[in-house]
Design an enzyme around this catalytic site. Structure first.
Site, short mmCIF file in Angstrom:
data_model
loop_
_atom_site.label_atom_id
_atom_site.label_comp_id
_atom_site.label_asym_id
_atom_site.label_seq_id
_atom_site.Cartn_x
_atom_site.Cartn_y
_atom_site.Cartn_z
N THR A 73 -21.34 -6.75 31.13
CA THR A 73 -22.55 -6.51 31.93
C THR A 73 -22.63 -7.48 33.11
O THR A 73 -23.58 -8.25 33.23
CB THR A 73 -23.81 -6.64 31.05
OG1 THR A 73 -23.78 -7.92 30.39
CG2 THR A 73 -23.89 -5.53 30.04
N SER A 87 -25.41 -4.26 36.72
CA SER A 87 -26.86 -4.22 36.86
C SER A 87 -27.32 -4.89 38.15
O SER A 87 -26.58 -5.64 38.78
CB SER A 87 -27.51 -4.92 35.65
OG SER A 87 -27.08 -6.27 35.58
N TYR A 137 -22.48 -20.40 39.41
CA TYR A 137 -23.17 -21.28 38.46
C TYR A 137 -22.19 -22.15 37.71
O TYR A 137 -22.59 -23.11 37.04
CB TYR A 137 -23.94 -20.46 37.42
CG TYR A 137 -25.03 -19.57 37.95
CD1 TYR A 137 -25.69 -19.82 39.15
CD2 TYR A 137 -25.42 -18.45 37.21
CE1 TYR A 137 -26.69 -18.99 39.60
CE2 TYR A 137 -26.44 -17.62 37.65
CZ TYR A 137 -27.07 -17.89 38.85
OH TYR A 137 -28.07 -17.05 39.30
N GLY A 183 -31.26 -10.65 33.04
CA GLY A 183 -29.92 -10.22 32.64
C GLY A 183 -29.64 -10.46 31.16
O GLY A 183 -28.96 -9.65 30.52
N ASP A 184 -30.19 -11.54 30.63
CA ASP A 184 -30.00 -11.85 29.20
C ASP A 184 -30.69 -10.80 28.33
O ASP A 184 -30.14 -10.35 27.32
CB ASP A 184 -30.55 -13.24 28.89
CG ASP A 184 -29.97 -14.32 29.80
OD1 ASP A 184 -28.74 -14.30 30.01
OD2 ASP A 184 -30.73 -15.15 30.30
#
Length: 353
Positions: free
Chosen positions: A144, A183, A124, A244-245
């Site tokens: 994370t 994650s 990104y 994810g946020d």
């Protein structure tokens, strides 16, 4: 009057419509009792998954100006820091410089760094952002990253047990990150085989029907090799943004390495935070999915790249219908609505070669 839990500085993206970036993080943190100060790194109409979006990106100079005035006014006294998507290398360096200042001022600062680099093999951000994130890693308390971001940060392709251990060890030992939560891990056959029996999904489930989450800690208080916890989760169909946020915000909210309050026997500070975050995130996703199924048919059509390109509103309606149901799920976030507790279990032999 309820007592607040502390103050968090959140630095990440903002959208006018929907729930990604800060919009997915700030409200949950406030629900859990935190005051949250917000710096927006971008201001967009909606997230980029809609295909059509507009707005502005904050420059390094603009971020520095905000940080400088906050400093002059004595407003940088937060005890927790959360950083997410930052556009470009210069802006990322500005955020990292602030994190360094806050860390030097307060060695007990709890800093959760979500290194938003990309996903599923696609970057990104520009390549020059990667070394800046590597420089930021030693400042963090918890990171994370997703699977792809771990590979980018460590420059290790994780294809088997050995490379998985090497990547996590590198984050702990080379970059000195005490706590790592990976994650949304694709559950590939080699990883399923590596998991202890009690952590594997049901034998009749296909690997692509489940994702894994791994939480690893290596601190002065842990064993020499550290402690690893893991859990597998059933996938929900469709594409969701902001997951994810939300997950990162919930990990930060529930992370407390100073008290055993609220933790089950055998839980570490990190495994407890990751278990709470995973449980609540999965419950919010389930609510979002169930709500989307009740929408009119033209708002939940299947992905078709050709048709979506020809009819932009087709995709926009689908994205709109799959925005996270944070307001409707606020009792889940607060913990007042019962949900399944998806506890990460101790992976006792993870480091066994």
């Amino acid at each position: 009057m309820a007592k607040g839990k502390g103050r968090i500085l959140s630095i990440q993206s903002h959208v006018a419509y929907g729930y990604v970036g800060g919009k997915a993080a700030v409200f949950p943190l406030q629900c859990l009792g935190y005051d949250v100060d917000v710096v927006n790194t971008v201001n967009f109409s909606n997230h980029s998954g809609y295909a059509r979006f507009g707005g502005s990106r904050a420059s390094a100079a603009e971020l520095d100006q905000i940080f400088d005035v906050m400093e002059q006014n004595g407003l940088l006294q937060q005890d927790r820091l959360l950083t997410g998507y930052v556009p470009g290398a210069e802006a990322t360096a500005a955020v990292t410089a602030l994190a360094k200042t806050l860390r030097e001022r307060n060695p007990k600062l709890v800093y959760l760094l979500d290194p938003v680099l990309g996903d599923s093999g696609r970057m990104y951000v520009a390549p020059e952002v990667v070394p800046i994130y590597r420089d930021a890693l030693p400042l963090a308390t918890v990171i994370t990253p997703n699977w792809f971001e771990v590979e980018v940060l460590t420059d290790i392709k994780m294809v088997d047990a050995t490379s998985l251990r090497q990547a996590i060890r590198k984050l702990h030992e080379t970059y000195h990150v005490p706590h790592v939560v990976i994650s949304s891990i694709p559950l590939k056959p080699w990883l399923t085989a590596l998991l202890p029996n009690h952590l594997r999904p049901p034998t009749d489930a296909s690997d692509n029907a489940y994702l894994a989450c791994i939480a690893s800690s290596k601190t002065a208080a842990s064993s020499p090799s550290g402690a690893v916890f893991a859990k597998t989760f059933p996938c929900l169909p469709g594409y969701f943004s902001g997951v994810g946020d939300l997950f990162s915000a919930l990990v930060l909210a529930h992370f407390d390495d100073t008290s055993a309050e609220g933790k089950l026997d055998g839980e570490s500070a990190l495994s407890h935070a990751a278990s709470q975050a995973a449980s609540k995130t999965h419950a919010i996703l389930s609510l979002t999915h169930e709500t989307a199924l009740t929408l009119p048919e033209d708002e939940r059509q299947a992905t078709d790249e050709e048709l979506d390109a020809r009819e932009p509103m087709r995709k926009i309606k689908r994205m709109r219908g799959r925005e996270l149901r944070l307001i409707q799920g606020q009792d889940i976030i607060r913990g007042t609505q019962p949900i399944e507790y998806r506890r990460l279990e101790h992976w006792t032999d993870f480091w066994a070669e």
